[in-house]
Write a protein that holds these residues in place. Sequence first.
Motif, PDB file in Angstrom:
ATOM      1  N   ALA A  51       7.244   2.824   2.152  1.00 24.27           N
ATOM      2  CA  ALA A  51       6.014   2.108   2.499  1.00 24.27           C
ATOM      3  C   ALA A  51       5.363   2.705   3.736  1.00 24.27           C
ATOM      4  O   ALA A  51       4.142   2.897   3.774  1.00 24.27           O
ATOM      5  CB  ALA A  51       6.321   0.623   2.722  1.00 24.27           C
ATOM      6  N   VAL A  52       6.181   3.013   4.756  1.00 23.21           N
ATOM      7  CA  VAL A  52       5.634   3.591   5.983  1.00 23.21           C
ATOM      8  C   VAL A  52       5.053   4.971   5.704  1.00 23.21           C
ATOM      9  O   VAL A  52       3.969   5.323   6.205  1.00 23.21           O
ATOM     10  CB  VAL A  52       6.720   3.665   7.066  1.00 23.21           C
ATOM     11  CG1 VAL A  52       6.223   4.446   8.283  1.00 23.21           C
ATOM     12  CG2 VAL A  52       7.129   2.265   7.493  1.00 23.21           C
ATOM     13  N   THR A  53       5.763   5.762   4.888  1.00 25.20           N
ATOM     14  CA  THR A  53       5.271   7.102   4.551  1.00 25.20           C
ATOM     15  C   THR A  53       3.955   7.025   3.785  1.00 25.20           C
ATOM     16  O   THR A  53       3.004   7.765   4.077  1.00 25.20           O
ATOM     17  CB  THR A  53       6.322   7.852   3.724  1.00 25.20           C
ATOM     18  OG1 THR A  53       7.546   7.930   4.462  1.00 25.20           O
ATOM     19  CG2 THR A  53       5.839   9.260   3.406  1.00 25.20           C
ATOM     20  N   ALA A  54       3.892   6.122   2.806  1.00 25.08           N
ATOM     21  CA  ALA A  54       2.661   5.967   2.034  1.00 25.08           C
ATOM     22  C   ALA A  54       1.517   5.508   2.923  1.00 25.08           C
ATOM     23  O   ALA A  54       0.377   5.988   2.788  1.00 25.08           O
ATOM     24  CB  ALA A  54       2.883   4.973   0.891  1.00 25.08           C
ATOM     25  N   ALA A  55       1.811   4.587   3.828  1.00 29.07           N
ATOM     26  CA  ALA A  55       0.771   4.106   4.738  1.00 29.07           C
ATOM     27  C   ALA A  55       0.298   5.228   5.656  1.00 29.07           C
ATOM     28  O   ALA A  55      -0.906   5.369   5.915  1.00 29.07           O
ATOM     29  CB  ALA A  55       1.299   2.938   5.560  1.00 29.07           C
ATOM     30  N   GLY A  56       1.240   6.031   6.148  1.00 31.37           N
ATOM     31  CA  GLY A  56       0.865   7.149   7.009  1.00 31.37           C
ATOM     32  C   GLY A  56       0.012   8.172   6.281  1.00 31.37           C
ATOM     33  O   GLY A  56      -0.985   8.674   6.823  1.00 31.37           O
ATOM     34  N   LEU A  57       0.383   8.470   5.041  1.00 33.70           N
ATOM     35  CA  LEU A  57      -0.408   9.423   4.255  1.00 33.70           C
ATOM     36  C   LEU A  57      -1.790   8.858   3.945  1.00 33.70           C
ATOM     37  O   LEU A  57      -2.790   9.585   3.945  1.00 33.70           O
ATOM     38  CB  LEU A  57       0.327   9.765   2.959  1.00 33.70           C
ATOM     39  CG  LEU A  57       1.629  10.566   3.114  1.00 33.70           C
ATOM     40  CD1 LEU A  57       2.298  10.747   1.764  1.00 33.70           C
ATOM     41  CD2 LEU A  57       1.340  11.921   3.761  1.00 33.70           C
ATOM     42  N   GLY A  58      -1.828   7.529   3.695  1.00 34.78           N
ATOM     43  CA  GLY A  58      -3.114   6.899   3.441  1.00 34.78           C
ATOM     44  C   GLY A  58      -4.039   6.995   4.643  1.00 34.78           C
ATOM     45  O   GLY A  58      -5.236   7.277   4.510  1.00 34.78           O
ATOM     46  N   GLY A 309       0.983  -4.421   8.186  1.00 37.19           N
ATOM     47  CA  GLY A 309      -0.168  -4.065   7.374  1.00 37.19           C
ATOM     48  C   GLY A 309      -0.671  -2.661   7.624  1.00 37.19           C
ATOM     49  O   GLY A 309      -1.853  -2.365   7.379  1.00 37.19           O
ATOM     50  N   LEU A 310       0.211  -1.766   8.099  1.00 37.62           N
ATOM     51  CA  LEU A 310      -0.186  -0.403   8.424  1.00 37.62           C
ATOM     52  C   LEU A 310      -0.845   0.273   7.225  1.00 37.62           C
ATOM     53  O   LEU A 310      -0.296   0.286   6.131  1.00 37.62           O
ATOM     54  CB  LEU A 310       1.034   0.405   8.866  1.00 37.62           C
ATOM     55  CG  LEU A 310       0.796   1.874   9.236  1.00 37.62           C
ATOM     56  CD1 LEU A 310      -0.073   1.968  10.471  1.00 37.62           C
ATOM     57  CD2 LEU A 310       2.132   2.596   9.440  1.00 37.62           C
ATOM     58  N   GLY A 311      -2.010   0.847   7.429  1.00 38.90           N
ATOM     59  CA  GLY A 311      -2.748   1.508   6.370  1.00 38.90           C
ATOM     60  C   GLY A 311      -3.633   0.547   5.597  1.00 38.90           C
ATOM     61  O   GLY A 311      -4.811   0.836   5.360  1.00 38.90           O
ATOM     62  N   VAL A 312      -3.105  -0.598   5.219  1.00 38.34           N
ATOM     63  CA  VAL A 312      -3.872  -1.580   4.456  1.00 38.34           C
ATOM     64  C   VAL A 312      -4.973  -2.187   5.316  1.00 38.34           C
ATOM     65  O   VAL A 312      -6.141  -2.281   4.906  1.00 38.34           O
ATOM     66  CB  VAL A 312      -2.941  -2.679   3.904  1.00 38.34           C
ATOM     67  CG1 VAL A 312      -3.738  -3.730   3.148  1.00 38.34           C
ATOM     68  CG2 VAL A 312      -1.867  -2.078   3.010  1.00 38.34           C
TER      69      VAL A 312
END
Length: 364
Positions: A51-58, A309-312
């Motif tokens: 989740a953190v990786t996806a949020a960072g990439l987003g 809610g990082l990224g979102v």
Amino acid sequence: MTTSSNVLPQPDSLALPESLALPESLALPESLALPVPRARRIRQGLLHLVAVTAAGLGLAWIFPAVMKTGWADIVAALTSLSAFSLAGLVALWVVGKLAHSVALSAAMPGLDCRRALMLSLTGAAVANVLPLGGAAGVALNYRMSRGWGFPGPAIATYTVVVNLCDVIMKFLLPLALIPLALGGRLPEQLGARAPFLAAGVGGLAAAGFGALGLLACQGLLRRLGAGLRAGSGLCRAVLAVERVVAASRETVVRSWSRLGAGMCAYTVLLLALLTACLRVSGAAVPFGLVLAAFCGERLLTLVGITPAGLGVVELGLAGVLMLAPGVEGAAVASGILLYRLATVGLGVPVGGALLTWWVWRRQQ
């Protein structure tokens, strides 16, 4: 407690598992270990990492595209800010946290604002960093409160009241858009979506009032518990919920003025912080759009897909704020990142420092 979990500690009558409370040794990170099997902890940790990786990439790829700018321009806008402006934003964040501590202290008799602030900052820091951080934050707050002499039922009531007030405030906040819509002060881009906006505001308001109704359902829970007493395994759980609801209702009736004033002041100060971040960064966004973006941001913080809610949240804010005509993407992006750094980024090191100090004091 712009950061709070919905996982609740249990009252003494249900005997909180010893693995959930922090042990006397207070060794970290073992002291925050959750009562789940090792395989499940590994799985949850991997999901947290994904989740953190996806949020960072987003944030790295999608965020600049939505803002119609590049990271070089965003970084340049951030580094051009004066120290005086940044100090003002930090001061506004501190005042907001102090206002929030007033509401938190009202949720548990005997809890002063200083300790309420410590519970808020340390719990949020843990919740925003660790996998399953919400449960770990609640466990930490439970252990800290028990160390200060508060009984388990009082801590359970505190957690229910704080989380319920937080959710209700976030659901009722979109009602603030109605006067702007009636007065024709909403931007054209939102005015065109008035029917959908009205439906959304109405639904959220209904959910908020429904949450308020939870505090009035003691009689229903009592009748349900009486019907289940004849041998049902759910009887104990229903009676425990009934006791917590009754205690929560008493707390709200007794301290409604402090709870309401503290939560409203905290929300207004958060809105002021978002507005100030956008002004400091040079983003000329109309207040109606800022308010609409803020309402969406408050709701998105309830989504537990990523930590804090990082990224979102960032993408949600960007989607609304970029509706402003002629706005500069780099300025809006830097304002959004400033706001998130203030509301989430500051809390992690400050809460971590307070937790370290608390652990050191306990070991003396």
